[in-house]
Design a protein around this motif. Sequence first.
Motif, mmCIF file in Angstrom:
data_model
loop_
_atom_site.group_PDB
_atom_site.id
_atom_site.type_symbol
_atom_site.label_atom_id
_atom_site.label_comp_id
_atom_site.label_asym_id
_atom_site.label_seq_id
_atom_site.Cartn_x
_atom_site.Cartn_y
_atom_site.Cartn_z
ATOM 1 N N SER A 20 40.749 35.432 8.921
ATOM 2 C CA SER A 20 40.401 35.915 7.587
ATOM 3 C C SER A 20 41.486 35.487 6.616
ATOM 4 O O SER A 20 42.650 35.305 6.991
ATOM 5 N N GLY A 21 41.097 35.321 5.378
ATOM 6 C CA GLY A 21 42.045 34.917 4.345
ATOM 7 C C GLY A 21 43.192 35.897 4.207
ATOM 8 O O GLY A 21 44.343 35.495 3.996
ATOM 9 N N GLU A 22 42.898 37.186 4.354
ATOM 10 C CA GLU A 22 43.937 38.205 4.222
ATOM 11 C C GLU A 22 44.996 38.078 5.323
ATOM 12 O O GLU A 22 46.185 38.194 5.065
ATOM 13 N N VAL A 23 44.540 37.848 6.542
ATOM 14 C CA VAL A 23 45.469 37.704 7.664
ATOM 15 C C VAL A 23 46.338 36.466 7.464
ATOM 16 O O VAL A 23 47.561 36.512 7.582
ATOM 17 N N LEU A 24 45.709 35.369 7.123
ATOM 18 C CA LEU A 24 46.433 34.128 6.928
ATOM 19 C C LEU A 24 47.468 34.258 5.813
ATOM 20 O O LEU A 24 48.624 33.866 5.978
ATOM 21 N N LYS A 38 55.265 35.563 4.631
ATOM 22 C CA LYS A 38 56.566 35.835 5.254
ATOM 23 C C LYS A 38 57.367 34.565 5.467
ATOM 24 O O LYS A 38 58.467 34.597 5.995
ATOM 25 N N GLY A 39 56.819 33.411 5.062
ATOM 26 C CA GLY A 39 57.578 32.165 5.111
ATOM 27 C C GLY A 39 57.217 31.266 6.275
ATOM 28 O O GLY A 39 56.278 31.523 7.025
ATOM 29 N N GLN A 95 52.820 30.360 12.166
ATOM 30 C CA GLN A 95 52.021 30.115 13.374
ATOM 31 C C GLN A 95 52.701 30.730 14.600
ATOM 32 O O GLN A 95 52.044 31.337 15.448
ATOM 33 N N SER A 96 54.021 30.602 14.671
ATOM 34 C CA SER A 96 54.762 31.186 15.799
ATOM 35 C C SER A 96 54.710 32.703 15.762
ATOM 36 O O SER A 96 54.665 33.352 16.815
ATOM 37 N N ARG A 97 54.713 33.277 14.568
ATOM 38 C CA ARG A 97 54.616 34.735 14.469
ATOM 39 C C ARG A 97 53.243 35.224 14.940
ATOM 40 O O ARG A 97 53.139 36.266 15.607
#
Length: 98
Positions: free
Chosen positions: A69-73, A79-80, A84-86
Amino acid sequence: MGKRQKPFKPGHGYTKKDWDNVQSPELTASQIARAKPFAEAFPELAASIRRGRGPNKAPTKKLVSLRLSGEVLEAYKAKGPGWQSRIDADLRRINKIK
């Protein structure tokens, strides 16, 4: 060849006076003809400063296409770098994967 000098830009660790005191005569045609690429002239130094991770000899991750979802992305991207790793770390924690 006309002499072109880049304009001075402050904030790079030298003063305008330092900038103005540098003398760089134009190269001759003979000097240009003898010029070599940096990596050829200094191969060890070039290898030591080359950027990149190099080949992944034992891949531990798989490339996938994933719709979020756009919100999740946006929340992760906000956060910088490393979002992807987070996401990977959060999914591992939720699924109790080490």
